[in-house]
Write an enzyme that holds these catalytic residues in place. Structure first.
Site, short mmCIF file in Angstrom:
data_model
loop_
_atom_site.label_atom_id
_atom_site.label_comp_id
_atom_site.label_asym_id
_atom_site.label_seq_id
_atom_site.Cartn_x
_atom_site.Cartn_y
_atom_site.Cartn_z
N GLY A 27 -4.95 1.68 23.67
CA GLY A 27 -6.10 2.39 23.06
C GLY A 27 -5.83 2.70 21.47
CG MET A 60 16.06 7.65 8.71
SD MET A 60 16.38 6.46 7.30
CE MET A 60 16.72 5.02 8.48
CB CYS A 111 -1.09 0.13 1.26
SG CYS A 111 -0.03 -0.16 2.64
CD GLN A 157 -10.44 6.95 16.11
OE1 GLN A 157 -10.83 6.68 16.97
NE2 GLN A 157 -10.53 8.17 15.57
CB THR A 158 -12.22 1.14 15.72
OG1 THR A 158 -11.03 0.29 16.53
CG2 THR A 158 -12.74 -0.26 14.93
#
Length: 392
Positions: free
Chosen positions: A161, A68, A31, A163-164
């Site tokens: 934690g 990098m 990707c 993020q979805t």
């Protein structure tokens, strides 16, 4: 290392035709935006980017930013640095649990390329495909999350934690963060002429997972069936999956033991792309020359049979959660390669000397006819370690 029991969708009350990799059109770290395009996109960020080393009580506090694997930022409180990275990929294998492990290993690999062995915290970034049915989502995504969590725990850290979100394609990634003293990481810019290049995982994962899917596509399988058997493909696929899920943590620790001068991990730009990027970062006027390419067994032949469409022989074939490319003193390299195979580190670790560091102009190249090292599969023939939560 033993093979896993193949993921059976029907064990999870899913249609037998379910394939995780159908929820994306790109695979793994394939990707990535091409390197030249990426550099142009990031130019505005680099224009005013302060990247000079700082001082604390007379000691140099290195700083590393855009370009990098990780950022290294001296903290305000002095004597410590924040080392942080983020990465994400698309599904490359159809086993959801293993895909979660691979995604986590891929994130952590950027820390390991800096010689960092301890991660203080991880966040998970998850894109749930809006093309999945409710049943597919509820059965598959928890397996991915469990795989990610288990790999994080193996690395000695935890997921606190993230993020979805909903997304057309499944996205799997995260953020890895640690706070280090200067002796806990190795800046990737100190290669010297006379060093040798060591690689810690074989190439060819993208080829292996692609041709495994071709087993169900006769017109593609017919192109390669004269150079590879179905058993060869199954073994290469299993080996690729295990390699991608294996943490580079052991190699990171040994970088300190054997005085590594620089390193990077091999992912979406292929071994040549990442070698070139590492060469550009060097303080000394050096170049990297690659003579040997360790490749999963039979995958070089498959690549040639396909007209080298994968770019494997040219070093441009993407890898997902690949090995570390390490610049080591010549007198230490053989010892590194021997030590990493020690049973005390568990099964599966390997390393090869693949090239040299010479005086040059901060470039990297592969010689015209590199030696292909056929890496035999280490996986056993028995099936073990079924995916957690499967019904019998």
């Amino acid at each position: 290392m033993s093979t896993r029991e193949s993921f059976n969708p029907e064990s999870y009350e899913l249609d037998k035709s379910f394939r995780l990799t159908r929820f994306t059109e790109l695979k793994g770290t394939g990707c990535k935006v091409p390197q030249d395009v990426l550099q142009k996109l990031l130019e505005s960020l680099q224009e005013n980017h302060f990247q000079e080393d700082e001082q604390f009580l007379g000691a140099v506090m290195p700083r590393l930013g855009i370009g990098m694997d990780t950022c290294v930022i001296p903290l305000r409180h002095g004597g410590l640095s924040l080392v942080q990275t983020t990465d994400y990929i698309y599904p490359i294998v159809d086993d959801p649990y293993m895909m979660g492990r691979i995604a986590c290993a891929n994130v952590l690999s950027d820390l390991y390329a800096m010689g960092v062995t301890e991660c203080d915290n991880m966040l998970m970034l998850l894109g749930v495909s809006n093309k999945m049915t409710d049943r597919e989502r509820d059965k598959v995504m928890p397996l991915i999350i469990q795989g990610f969590k288990d790999a994080a725990e193996e690395a000695g850290t935890s997921v606190t934690g993230g993020q979805t979100v909903l997304n057309p394609w499944i996205v799997l990634g995260g953020v890895a963060t640690t706070v280090c003293q200067p002796n806990e990481f190795i800046m990737p810019d100190n290669a010297v002429p006379g060093d040798v290049l060591v690689l810690t995982k074989p190439l060819g994962t993208q080829v292996a997972v692609a041709v495994h899917q071709w087993l169900d596509i006769p017109e593609k399988w017919n192109k390669i069936k004269l150079v590879v058997t179905q058993e060869d493909v199954e073994l290469a696929y299993q080996e690729a999956m295990m390699n991608m899920a294996r943490l580079n943590r052991t190699a990171a620790g040994l970088m300190h033991t054997f005085n590594a001068h620089a390193a990077t991990d091999i992912t979406g730009f292929g071994i040549l792309g990442h070698a070139q990027n590492l060469a550009k970062q060097q303080r000394n006027e050096v170049s990297f020359v690659i003579h040997n390419l360790p490749v999963l067994a039979k995958m070089a032949a498959v690549s040639k049979a396909c007209g080298n469409m994968f770019g494997l022989m040219h070093g441009t074939c993407p890898e997902t959660s690949g090995g570390l490319l390490i610049c080591l003193p010549r007198e230490q390299a053989a010892r590194f390669c021997a030590e990493i195979k020690s049973p005390k580190y568990g099964e599966g670790h390997q390393a090869w000397i693949i090239g040299i560091v010479e005086k040059g102009n901060r470039t990297a190249r592969i010689i015209d006819k590199p030696r292909i090292i056929e890496v035999a599969p280490q996986v056993a023939t028995q099936n073990v370690n079924p995916t957690p939560g499967a019904t019998s």
